[in-house]
Design an enzyme around this catalytic site. Structure first.
Site, PDB file in Angstrom:
ATOM      1  N   LYS A 116       1.350  -1.803  -0.219  1.00 58.96           N
ATOM      2  CA  LYS A 116       0.232   0.135  -0.222  1.00 58.96           C
ATOM      3  C   LYS A 116       0.946   1.294   0.001  1.00 58.96           C
ATOM      4  O   LYS A 116       0.202   2.082  -0.449  1.00 58.96           O
ATOM      5  CB  LYS A 116      -1.064   0.263   1.460  1.00 58.96           C
ATOM      6  N   LYS A 200      -5.705 -10.379  -8.119  1.00 56.01           N
ATOM      7  CA  LYS A 200      -6.357 -10.660  -7.556  1.00 56.01           C
ATOM      8  C   LYS A 200      -7.706 -10.015  -7.714  1.00 56.01           C
ATOM      9  O   LYS A 200      -7.546  -9.117  -8.094  1.00 56.01           O
ATOM     10  CB  LYS A 200      -6.553 -10.454  -6.082  1.00 56.01           C
ATOM     11  N   LYS A 203     -10.873  -3.817  -5.584  1.00 57.49           N
ATOM     12  CA  LYS A 203     -11.159  -2.399  -5.221  1.00 57.49           C
ATOM     13  C   LYS A 203     -10.405  -1.807  -5.868  1.00 57.49           C
ATOM     14  O   LYS A 203     -11.091  -0.684  -6.386  1.00 57.49           O
ATOM     15  CB  LYS A 203     -12.088  -2.442  -4.740  1.00 57.49           C
TER      16      LYS A 203
END
Ligand code: TRP
Length: 338
Positions: A116, A200, A203
């Site tokens: 992140k 994956k 979002k």
């Protein structure tokens, strides 16, 4: 882990971005099943959400939207305890104690933080760094034993066990906290991007074509399945033969998960069939399974007062369990009670 411990499920989803098929199959369906097997606590992780900037004007409605998805997927507030994390202050208070139990070296190893934060970790919030410590508090404040999560959360569960073990050891309270297990397996465990079978479904993927959102209408679902990446080969007879074909494997896996069947069973039906035929079948199935969920979400969202009532009741029940744990922790650590 002590074997006589009361089994308890806890999990949560962050109110950031739209929920997609991967969240539905990997999390919501699993929560819904587990609520009938064990005492279940499911929350909306709004404390975690603000580790990255969230517009205060939107956050409450983002929380309601996740709650609406829980309800639409079949979580029953009479059976499961559903609540917003920020309504139960015990999570944050226990997290402080855990910040002092966890070691910097442990957090330095967390791959989700590295992913992140990217190259500029010095610009991230301190909260993003200690995020997994708060997650450990979410779980252990309820002395939960089973935590249904995606593969990517395995490391956070290992950290949770390390924190539980060190707390029990340092304060000489053997077995005070359980060592909770991640519940990962299940048909929805690996739902990948429709554009790239090796990453994956997420979002945060910039391409909306990479995922099917729970609120997509039938037309959007059809378009996305039609455009999904595949290969030119027909479907094989056995799951083994899909190993080197990640996109094909993903689409068959999605079909199987939506129908509640195994990949092998799906291949028995579709062996020899090409994607020109398989994709419309998959799209029809996805529409049939997801549009009632999307409709139900919209119905719940149309009555925010009802969602708020459910969340308030859930928060009350959650605090009844969380408060005594925190009181015990305060006494163990030597804090002022009160
Ligand atoms: N980190 C989890 C995720 O991104 C969300 C989460 C926060 C969570 N606290 C938790 C999941 C506690 C399980 C248990 O998916």
């Amino acid at each position: 882990m002590t074997t006589h411990r009361h089994p308890r499920v806890l999990s949560g989803v962050q109110p950031t971005g739209d929920l997609h098929l991967g969240n539905y199959l990997g999390a919501l369906v699993k929560f819904t099943r587990l609520q009938h097997e064990m005492e279940t606590f499911i929350f909306v992780a709004d404390l975690h959400a603000v580790t990255q900037w969230q517009d205060p004007k939107l956050l409450k409605s983002q929380v309601r939207e996740i709650a609406a998805a829980y309800l639409a997927a079949g979580l029953d507030p009479e059976i499961a305890t559903i609540f917003p994390q920020s309504a139960v202050p015990e999570h944050a208070e226990l997290a402080w104690v855990f910040n002092c139990v966890a070691r910097l070296g442990w957090l330095d190893r967390m791959t989700q933080f590295k992913d992140k934060a990217g190259k500029h970790k010095e610009r991230e919030s301190v909260g993003l760094y200690t995020y997994p410590v708060l997650q450990a508090a979410d779980i252990l404040i309820y002395k939960a034993t089973h935590v249904p999560v995606g593969e990517d959360q395995k490391q956070h569960l290992e950290l949770t066990r390390d924190i539980a073990q060190k707390f029990n050891h340092d304060f000489e309270v053997p077995d005070f906290f359980p060592l909770p297990e991640a519940v990962i397996e299940g048909p929805g465990a690996r739902i990948m991007s429709l554009r790239d079978g090796s990453s994956k479904m997420s979002k945060s993927d910039p391409s909306d074509y990479s995922r099917i959102n729970l609120t997509d209408d039938a037309d959007a679902i059809l378009q996305k399945v039609r455009k999904a990446r595949t290969d030119p080969e027909p479907l094989p007879e056995t799951p083994d033969e899909l190993k080197e074909r990640p996109e094909a494997q993903n689409l068959v896996g999605i079909y199987a998960a939506l129908e509640g069947r195994t990949t092998a069973e799906v291949l028995t039906e579709f062996a020899g069939v090409g994607f020109g035929q398989f994709k419309p079948r998959l799209a029809d199935l996805a529409v049939a399974k997801l549009s009632p969920i999307g409709d139900a979400m919209r119905r719940f969202m149309a009555d925010p007062a009802e969602i708020d009532r459910i969340l308030a009741t859930g928060a009350g029940r959650a605090r009844e369990v969380a408060a005594p744990t925190l009181a015990e922790v305060k006494s163990i650590v030597g804090y002022w009670a009160g």
